[in-house]
Design an enzyme around this catalytic site. Sequence first.
Site, PDB file in Angstrom:
ATOM      1  N   SER A  16       0.999  -1.116  -0.091  1.00 43.27           N
ATOM      2  CA  SER A  16      -0.045  -0.059   0.107  1.00 43.27           C
ATOM      3  C   SER A  16       0.936   1.357  -0.098  1.00 43.27           C
ATOM      4  O   SER A  16       2.088   1.387   0.608  1.00 43.27           O
ATOM      5  CB  SER A  16      -0.843   0.050   1.123  1.00 43.27           C
ATOM      6  OG  SER A  16      -1.528   1.366   1.308  1.00 43.27           O
ATOM      7  N   TYR A  22      -1.534  -0.149  10.196  1.00 40.49           N
ATOM      8  CA  TYR A  22      -1.681  -0.602   8.768  1.00 40.49           C
ATOM      9  C   TYR A  22      -0.414  -0.313   7.663  1.00 40.49           C
ATOM     10  O   TYR A  22       0.075  -1.253   7.228  1.00 40.49           O
ATOM     11  CB  TYR A  22      -2.999  -0.355   8.068  1.00 40.49           C
ATOM     12  CG  TYR A  22      -3.189  -0.762   6.878  1.00 40.49           C
ATOM     13  CD1 TYR A  22      -3.489  -2.079   6.413  1.00 40.49           C
ATOM     14  CD2 TYR A  22      -3.010   0.337   5.832  1.00 40.49           C
ATOM     15  CE1 TYR A  22      -3.777  -2.342   5.154  1.00 40.49           C
ATOM     16  CE2 TYR A  22      -3.344  -0.284   4.416  1.00 40.49           C
ATOM     17  CZ  TYR A  22      -3.807  -1.388   4.258  1.00 40.49           C
ATOM     18  OH  TYR A  22      -3.883  -2.011   2.801  1.00 40.49           O
ATOM     19  N   LYS A  80       2.568  -2.386   6.223  1.00 42.96           N
ATOM     20  CA  LYS A  80       2.875  -2.454   4.575  1.00 42.96           C
ATOM     21  C   LYS A  80       4.403  -2.357   4.255  1.00 42.96           C
ATOM     22  O   LYS A  80       4.766  -2.443   3.446  1.00 42.96           O
ATOM     23  CB  LYS A  80       1.810  -1.581   3.986  1.00 42.96           C
ATOM     24  CG  LYS A  80       0.390  -2.094   3.965  1.00 42.96           C
ATOM     25  CD  LYS A  80       0.157  -3.465   3.385  1.00 42.96           C
ATOM     26  CE  LYS A  80      -1.211  -3.914   3.294  1.00 42.96           C
ATOM     27  NZ  LYS A  80      -1.300  -5.377   2.777  1.00 42.96           N
TER      28      LYS A  80
END
Length: 267
Positions: free
Chosen positions: A158, A171, A175
């Site tokens: 991401s 998150y 990533k």
Amino acid sequence: MTEEAQEHTRDRAQEQGQRPDSGRVALITGASRGIGYGVAEALVARGDRVVITGRNEDALKEAVERLGADRVVGIAGKAHDEAHQAAAVDRAMEAFGRIDFLVNNAGTNPVFGPLADMDLGVARKVYETNVISALGFAQRTWHAWQKDHGGAIVNIASIAGLSPSPFIGAYGMSKAAMINLTIQLAHEMAPGVRVNAIAPAVVKTRFAQALYEGREAEAAAAYPLGRLGVPSDIGGAAAFLTSEQSEWVTGQTLVVDGGIFLNAGVG
């Protein structure tokens, strides 16, 4: 089957109006919907056989039916569960006898808030699901097929792993680790296996709904290309990174972001 024979088979199938058969097999995690499903669609369309995973058995069955039960097998389970990882790889080998491509797409983002106040148990869960599961699947496909026969791995990362990601820091952290995992595996698994990552911006999926729901036009206006991503955008990128056209590409992170990074520093 030689490459020439495969090409002849594909040509005959197309002449007869049949679906092409590449002779290749992919395992795609988290593919009952969203980006994973978009990747599965792209690979099935070019003739690959595919094993898809997902947590919800009913959703997985529906995805298999839509993609074509003659080419696709589904196996339900949680990506971080080592028993599920083993079962998925075993099922692929039983059904199709090989695993040329692994696409690590399964991921989670269960929390919204600053890292300074985050429960460490939640952070561990995010990391285990998004990173450790990808490593687990890579280890198993390596030993089951790719070590001796070659192939390619694509990790769905991401842009959150490449820049600050306010309120979804866990998150983004996971990533970023996935991007480094890509580099480590690319170095270790060369020359037989190529390993690359894709870093999407916001893609219109249920997973990312909170980032654009009720304000899609406003969110899209920030992108130079004027729209949010859709799963087929990532499917096309994954198809390229698992194709012969990318045979000299490894250890890279392909940013697929509608140009949003072009705005960096503008203000």
